[in-house]
Design a protein around this motif. Sequence first.
Motif, PDB file in Angstrom:
ATOM      1  N   SER A 141      -4.908   5.444   9.581  1.00  0.00           N
ATOM      2  CA  SER A 141      -3.441   5.313  10.408  1.00  0.00           C
ATOM      3  C   SER A 141      -3.502   6.331  11.515  1.00  0.00           C
ATOM      4  O   SER A 141      -2.573   6.087  12.463  1.00  0.00           O
ATOM      5  CB  SER A 141      -2.491   5.826   9.485  1.00  0.00           C
ATOM      6  OG  SER A 141      -2.651   7.111   9.058  1.00  0.00           O
ATOM      7  N   THR A 142      -4.401   7.398  11.553  1.00  0.00           N
ATOM      8  CA  THR A 142      -4.178   8.405  12.584  1.00  0.00           C
ATOM      9  C   THR A 142      -5.636   8.808  12.943  1.00  0.00           C
ATOM     10  O   THR A 142      -6.555   8.877  12.019  1.00  0.00           O
ATOM     11  CB  THR A 142      -3.431   9.677  12.297  1.00  0.00           C
ATOM     12  OG1 THR A 142      -2.114   9.077  11.848  1.00  0.00           O
ATOM     13  CG2 THR A 142      -3.294  10.598  12.986  1.00  0.00           C
ATOM     14  N   ILE A 143      -5.866   9.124  14.086  1.00  0.00           N
ATOM     15  CA  ILE A 143      -7.035   9.850  14.627  1.00  0.00           C
ATOM     16  C   ILE A 143      -6.945  11.364  14.830  1.00  0.00           C
ATOM     17  O   ILE A 143      -5.865  11.474  15.738  1.00  0.00           O
ATOM     18  CB  ILE A 143      -7.906   9.138  15.794  1.00  0.00           C
ATOM     19  CG1 ILE A 143      -9.205   9.802  15.952  1.00  0.00           C
ATOM     20  CG2 ILE A 143      -7.212   8.925  16.928  1.00  0.00           C
ATOM     21  CD1 ILE A 143     -10.362   9.043  16.580  1.00  0.00           C
ATOM     22  N   ASN A 144      -7.484  12.185  14.276  1.00  0.00           N
ATOM     23  CA  ASN A 144      -7.228  13.584  14.824  1.00  0.00           C
ATOM     24  C   ASN A 144      -8.583  14.202  15.347  1.00  0.00           C
ATOM     25  O   ASN A 144      -9.530  13.913  15.259  1.00  0.00           O
ATOM     26  CB  ASN A 144      -6.953  14.589  13.587  1.00  0.00           C
ATOM     27  CG  ASN A 144      -5.916  13.864  12.766  1.00  0.00           C
ATOM     28  OD1 ASN A 144      -4.706  13.975  13.426  1.00  0.00           O
ATOM     29  ND2 ASN A 144      -5.864  13.191  11.628  1.00  0.00           N
ATOM     30  N   CYS A 145      -8.454  15.235  16.238  1.00  0.00           N
ATOM     31  CA  CYS A 145      -9.585  15.763  16.795  1.00  0.00           C
ATOM     32  C   CYS A 145      -9.397  17.243  16.588  1.00  0.00           C
ATOM     33  O   CYS A 145      -8.212  18.065  16.661  1.00  0.00           O
ATOM     34  CB  CYS A 145      -9.604  15.737  18.555  1.00  0.00           C
ATOM     35  SG  CYS A 145     -10.738  16.497  19.314  1.00  0.00           S
ATOM     36  N   ILE A 146     -10.231  18.019  16.011  1.00  0.00           N
ATOM     37  CA  ILE A 146     -10.419  19.395  15.647  1.00  0.00           C
ATOM     38  C   ILE A 146     -11.443  20.156  16.702  1.00  0.00           C
ATOM     39  O   ILE A 146     -12.545  19.700  16.647  1.00  0.00           O
ATOM     40  CB  ILE A 146     -10.882  19.528  14.168  1.00  0.00           C
ATOM     41  CG1 ILE A 146     -10.099  18.744  13.016  1.00  0.00           C
ATOM     42  CG2 ILE A 146     -10.864  21.115  13.781  1.00  0.00           C
ATOM     43  CD1 ILE A 146     -10.312  19.041  11.718  1.00  0.00           C
ATOM     44  N   ILE A 147     -10.910  20.892  17.450  1.00  0.00           N
ATOM     45  CA  ILE A 147     -11.671  21.176  18.642  1.00  0.00           C
ATOM     46  C   ILE A 147     -11.495  22.951  18.986  1.00  0.00           C
ATOM     47  O   ILE A 147     -10.290  23.311  18.812  1.00  0.00           O
ATOM     48  CB  ILE A 147     -11.425  20.356  19.973  1.00  0.00           C
ATOM     49  CG1 ILE A 147     -12.595  20.924  20.924  1.00  0.00           C
ATOM     50  CG2 ILE A 147     -10.021  20.468  20.197  1.00  0.00           C
ATOM     51  CD1 ILE A 147     -12.476  19.895  22.139  1.00  0.00           C
ATOM     52  N   GLN A 148     -12.552  23.411  19.005  1.00  0.00           N
ATOM     53  CA  GLN A 148     -12.477  24.955  19.573  1.00  0.00           C
ATOM     54  C   GLN A 148     -11.520  25.099  20.658  1.00  0.00           C
ATOM     55  O   GLN A 148     -11.788  24.430  21.740  1.00  0.00           O
ATOM     56  CB  GLN A 148     -13.683  25.634  19.553  1.00  0.00           C
ATOM     57  CG  GLN A 148     -14.619  25.312  18.720  1.00  0.00           C
ATOM     58  CD  GLN A 148     -15.637  24.145  18.999  1.00  0.00           C
ATOM     59  OE1 GLN A 148     -15.110  23.032  19.340  1.00  0.00           O
ATOM     60  NE2 GLN A 148     -16.964  24.569  19.357  1.00  0.00           N
ATOM     61  N   GLU A 149     -10.553  26.053  20.676  1.00  0.00           N
ATOM     62  CA  GLU A 149      -9.768  26.223  21.813  1.00  0.00           C
ATOM     63  C   GLU A 149     -10.568  26.569  23.052  1.00  0.00           C
ATOM     64  O   GLU A 149     -10.271  26.505  24.361  1.00  0.00           O
ATOM     65  CB  GLU A 149      -8.700  27.392  21.569  1.00  0.00           C
ATOM     66  CG  GLU A 149      -7.817  27.013  20.710  1.00  0.00           C
ATOM     67  CD  GLU A 149      -6.553  27.963  20.285  1.00  0.00           C
ATOM     68  OE1 GLU A 149      -6.928  28.981  20.670  1.00  0.00           O
ATOM     69  OE2 GLU A 149      -5.658  27.720  20.101  1.00  0.00           O
TER      70      GLU A 149
END
Length: 271
Positions: A141-149
């Motif tokens: 349902s959703t795509i998330n991005c986990i990324i270093q600031e």
Amino acid sequence: MTAQIANSHKSLQKKELKILMVFSRLNDFKHEIYDGFMNEIEGKATVDLYIHQFSTQNAFHFEKVIKEKINQYDYFAFMLHANCPNEDFLKTVNSIPAGKLILLEKRNEFIRGNYACVYQDFEQDIYEALFKAKEAIMKYSTINCIIQEHYANAYFVIEGLKKFAKEHQLQYNIYSEVEENTIRSKEAYLILSERYLAETLVCCQHKKMKVGEDIGIVSYNETPIKEILSGGITVVSTDHFQLGKNAADLILSGKKEHIRNPFVFIRRNSL
């Protein structure tokens, strides 16, 4: 002028070329770049590797080293740290004749002259890779991005993900850390660090989520462990070995081109 450049390159090839590769640090990806470079250049040039931590504090030392070496080498292959160089580093790099310079991984608008480059197009690479994976991603349902600031190319990666999500009417979220409530069932995740990948997998274990069914995972940058981790982690990655080979080819041919490096989508069980 073209004939002069060609003759100049031929004269360089009469003697063994000397090349200095400059990295900010060594990791698995840079080892692959180096291996690809050496695989192509072996026996045709002498290559020295110089590791220099780019920071404001050691800009003067960097300038001094380059000044000492500028006449010792025919080519300088730079992988500049994307958060740096600052103005002092750019001034030093610009002191190198453009004909001797090749940039690896990223183009730099502040580098003057007709230099060679093998680059990644971070925004378009991510968009095209997600497009290749759209059939699998659309299960969620959703795509998330986990990324270093602090990740230098975060803006471009996020823009590529946003473009894909909007075109396919997917919800999206951007996170800079992994928490219990970050990881949710029936959602897909693009993860841009090894640490975040490990934390996500641990969180999945705690929540008894099955990777590839309850949750979709796409990891950034290929490493051998991802082939077997959790039954196989789907990956989007530039071809680091090919990046090194392309850089060597530019030097050996004398071409001053800007080449976009191949970016691949490797489908495994995590998506």
